[in-house]
Design an enzyme around this catalytic site. Structure first.
Site, PDB file in Angstrom:
ATOM      1  N   TRP A  35       0.795  -1.225   0.000  1.00 55.36           N
ATOM      2  CA  TRP A  35       0.000   0.000   0.000  1.00 55.36           C
ATOM      3  C   TRP A  35       0.830   1.279   0.000  1.00 55.36           C
ATOM      4  CZ3 TRP A  35      -4.603  -0.850  -1.536  1.00 55.36           C
ATOM      5  CH2 TRP A  35      -5.234  -2.047  -1.211  1.00 55.36           C
ATOM      6  N   GLU A  74      -2.963   6.913   6.447  1.00 50.04           N
ATOM      7  CA  GLU A  74      -2.445   7.917   7.394  1.00 50.04           C
ATOM      8  C   GLU A  74      -3.015   7.679   8.793  1.00 50.04           C
ATOM      9  OE1 GLU A  74      -0.079   9.944   7.105  1.00 50.04           O
ATOM     10  OE2 GLU A  74       0.274   9.767   4.947  1.00 50.04           O
TER      11      GLU A  74
HETATM   12  C1  LIG Z   1      -4.780   3.724  -1.234  1.00 54.24           C
HETATM   13  C2  LIG Z   1      -3.765   3.619  -0.111  1.00 54.24           C
HETATM   14  C3  LIG Z   1      -2.551   4.286  -0.204  1.00 54.24           C
HETATM   15  C4  LIG Z   1      -1.599   4.194   0.817  1.00 54.24           C
HETATM   16  N1  LIG Z   1      -0.387   4.860   0.696  1.00 54.24           N
HETATM   17  C5  LIG Z   1       0.564   4.710   1.651  1.00 54.24           C
HETATM   18  C6  LIG Z   1       1.862   5.307   1.506  1.00 54.24           C
HETATM   19  O1  LIG Z   1       2.138   6.005   0.531  1.00 54.24           O
HETATM   20  N2  LIG Z   1       2.797   5.090   2.466  1.00 54.24           N
HETATM   21  C7  LIG Z   1       2.520   4.317   3.547  1.00 54.24           C
HETATM   22  O2  LIG Z   1       3.409   4.151   4.414  1.00 54.24           O
HETATM   23  N3  LIG Z   1       1.322   3.733   3.711  1.00 54.24           N
HETATM   24  C8  LIG Z   1       0.333   3.896   2.784  1.00 54.24           C
HETATM   25  N4  LIG Z   1      -0.897   3.283   2.940  1.00 54.24           N
HETATM   26  C9  LIG Z   1      -1.035   2.326   4.048  1.00 54.24           C
HETATM   27  C10 LIG Z   1      -1.980   2.748   5.131  1.00 54.24           C
HETATM   28  O3  LIG Z   1      -1.382   3.707   5.958  1.00 54.24           O
HETATM   29  C11 LIG Z   1      -2.402   1.472   5.870  1.00 54.24           C
HETATM   30  O4  LIG Z   1      -3.260   0.742   5.023  1.00 54.24           O
HETATM   31  C12 LIG Z   1      -3.087   1.789   7.183  1.00 54.24           C
HETATM   32  O5  LIG Z   1      -2.191   2.358   8.116  1.00 54.24           O
HETATM   33  C13 LIG Z   1      -3.704   0.557   7.830  1.00 54.24           C
HETATM   34  O6  LIG Z   1      -2.814  -0.495   7.853  1.00 54.24           O
HETATM   35  P1  LIG Z   1      -3.276  -1.921   7.302  1.00 54.24           P
HETATM   36  O7  LIG Z   1      -3.882  -1.753   5.958  1.00 54.24           O
HETATM   37  O8  LIG Z   1      -2.122  -2.847   7.465  1.00 54.24           O
HETATM   38  O9  LIG Z   1      -4.457  -2.363   8.272  1.00 54.24           O
HETATM   39  P2  LIG Z   1      -4.316  -3.125   9.670  1.00 54.24           P
HETATM   40  O10 LIG Z   1      -3.248  -2.511  10.520  1.00 54.24           O
HETATM   41  O11 LIG Z   1      -4.237  -4.596   9.400  1.00 54.24           O
HETATM   42  O12 LIG Z   1      -5.709  -2.782  10.317  1.00 54.24           O
HETATM   43  C14 LIG Z   1      -6.929  -3.504  10.019  1.00 54.24           C
HETATM   44  C15 LIG Z   1      -7.970  -3.104  11.051  1.00 54.24           C
HETATM   45  O13 LIG Z   1      -7.522  -3.496  12.356  1.00 54.24           O
HETATM   46  C16 LIG Z   1      -7.520  -2.387  13.233  1.00 54.24           C
HETATM   47  N5  LIG Z   1      -6.380  -2.506  14.165  1.00 54.24           N
HETATM   48  C17 LIG Z   1      -5.080  -2.761  13.859  1.00 54.24           C
HETATM   49  N6  LIG Z   1      -4.334  -2.777  14.980  1.00 54.24           N
HETATM   50  C18 LIG Z   1      -5.172  -2.530  16.015  1.00 54.24           C
HETATM   51  C19 LIG Z   1      -4.999  -2.403  17.438  1.00 54.24           C
HETATM   52  N7  LIG Z   1      -3.792  -2.504  18.010  1.00 54.24           N
HETATM   53  N8  LIG Z   1      -6.081  -2.139  18.179  1.00 54.24           N
HETATM   54  C20 LIG Z   1      -7.304  -1.991  17.604  1.00 54.24           C
HETATM   55  N9  LIG Z   1      -7.539  -2.102  16.274  1.00 54.24           N
HETATM   56  C21 LIG Z   1      -6.487  -2.374  15.496  1.00 54.24           C
HETATM   57  C22 LIG Z   1      -7.370  -1.163  12.341  1.00 54.24           C
HETATM   58  O14 LIG Z   1      -7.873   0.005  12.955  1.00 54.24           O
HETATM   59  C23 LIG Z   1      -8.189  -1.587  11.112  1.00 54.24           C
HETATM   60  O15 LIG Z   1      -9.544  -1.309  11.321  1.00 54.24           O
HETATM   61  C24 LIG Z   1      -1.872   3.396   1.959  1.00 54.24           C
HETATM   62  C25 LIG Z   1      -3.107   2.727   2.037  1.00 54.24           C
HETATM   63  C26 LIG Z   1      -4.052   2.847   1.036  1.00 54.24           C
HETATM   64  C27 LIG Z   1      -5.377   2.112   1.179  1.00 54.24           C
END
Ligand SMILES: Cc1cc2nc3c(=O)[nH]c(=O)nc-3n(C[C@H](O)[C@H](O)[C@H](O)COP(=O)(O)OP(=O)(O)OC[C@H]3O[C@@H](n4cnc5c(N)ncnc54)[C@H](O)[C@@H]3O)c2cc1C
Length: 228
Positions: A2, A204
């Site tokens: 991502w 973010e």
């Molecule tokens: C279109 C797009 C562009 C992006 N661009 C960038 C980029 O340029 N650079 C970059 O670094 N990132 C980027 N991202 C990444 C983005 O920051 C992450 O997708 C986001 O931080 C969530 O991480 P994850 O997808 O691994 O979800 P997860 O961390 O797996 O989370 C899944 C769910 O679990 C919940 N969760 C996770 N941990 C906990 C906890 N400890 N307690 C309670 N709930 C929890 C979350 O709130 C969420 O609802 C991008 C994402 C998208 C969709």
């Protein structure tokens, strides 16, 4: 995973821990052996922006590519603070576009002999939208003042990002209802904003994690890390 623009980038700024567990920024360049950027396909949100992975397979990065002067979590957090502050304003724009479109449509669409803007339930939706937009504008304006003075905390920025994205998504949904069936078409901006905001509520920092940041800020207890 991502990473915005990864398929087209020349360089990637990567934050990684060294042997001592300290976070450093380093510049990884396209063409370095073992560094690839496969594209993520099938997105239904932010389709105008290309997204992909950064894959590192024993990539050797020379010392001169380390970002100087900064180490630790503060450096990447500084970037995140700025991006999240930008998002807090940006989503107000999306909400305003949905509101404007809904207001205009409600005055043009005649049902049962009157514009739907003349019905109380439509006015309730529109009045609540403009109230929420105005509240978000003031929250973010104050945050901007604090930022100018170097006094905006990461926690305050979290609160604004979370509040404003949630506000914009709710307004997009209400605006979609005011447009009736027309609201699902590409003739109006609503669905585009709604789908894009589904990414913004996750990237973010997710909606839930920002809530837990506020929770930690006010209680002193971290509910999202098991080691604290
Ligand atoms: C279109 C797009 C562009 C992006 N661009 C960038 C980029 O340029 N650079 C970059 O670094 N990132 C980027 N991202 C990444 C983005 O920051 C992450 O997708 C986001 O931080 C969530 O991480 P994850 O997808 O691994 O979800 P997860 O961390 O797996 O989370 C899944 C769910 O679990 C919940 N969760 C996770 N941990 C906990 C906890 N400890 N307690 C309670 N709930 C929890 C979350 O709130 C969420 O609802 C991008 C994402 C998208 C969709």
């Amino acid at each position: 995973m991502w990473i915005t623009n990864s398929p087209i980038c020349d360089v990637a700024v990567v934050w990684a821990k060294n042997e001592e567990g300290r976070i450093h920024g380093l510049v990884v360049e396209r063409g370095m052996e073992g560094f690839t950027t496969p594209e993520t396909h099938g997105k239904w949100s932010l389709r105008a922006s290309r997204t992909g992975e950064l894959v590192f397979d024993n990539v050797k990065v020379p010392k001169e590519n380390l970002l100087p002067n900064k180490s630790g979590l503060g450096a990447p957090l500084g970037c995140l603070d700025s991006a999240r502050y930008g998002i807090a304003w940006g989503v107000i724009g999306a909400a305003m576009d949905c509101y404007d479109s809904a207001l205009r449509y409600s005055q043009e669409r005649i049902q049962f002999g009157k514009p739907i803007a003349a019905y109380q339930l439509t006015q309730k939706k529109l009045a609540e939208m403009i109230t929420e937009i105005t509240k978000a504008q003031f929250l973010t304006y104050r945050l901007g003042q604090l930022k100018n003075e170097g006094r905006a905390s990461s926690q305050q920025i979290s609160m604004a990002k979370r509040n404003n994205v949630d506000m914009a998504l709710k307004i997009a949904r209400e605006a979609r209802q005011i447009h009736g069936g027309m609201g699902i078409t590409g003739e109006y901006p609503i669905m585009r904003h709604m789908m894009n905001l589904e990414s913004v509520i996750t990237y973010e920092g997710t909606h839930d994690i920002h809530l837990l940041i506020t929770g930690m800020d006010i209680t002193g207890h971290s509910a999202f890390r098991s080691d604290q």
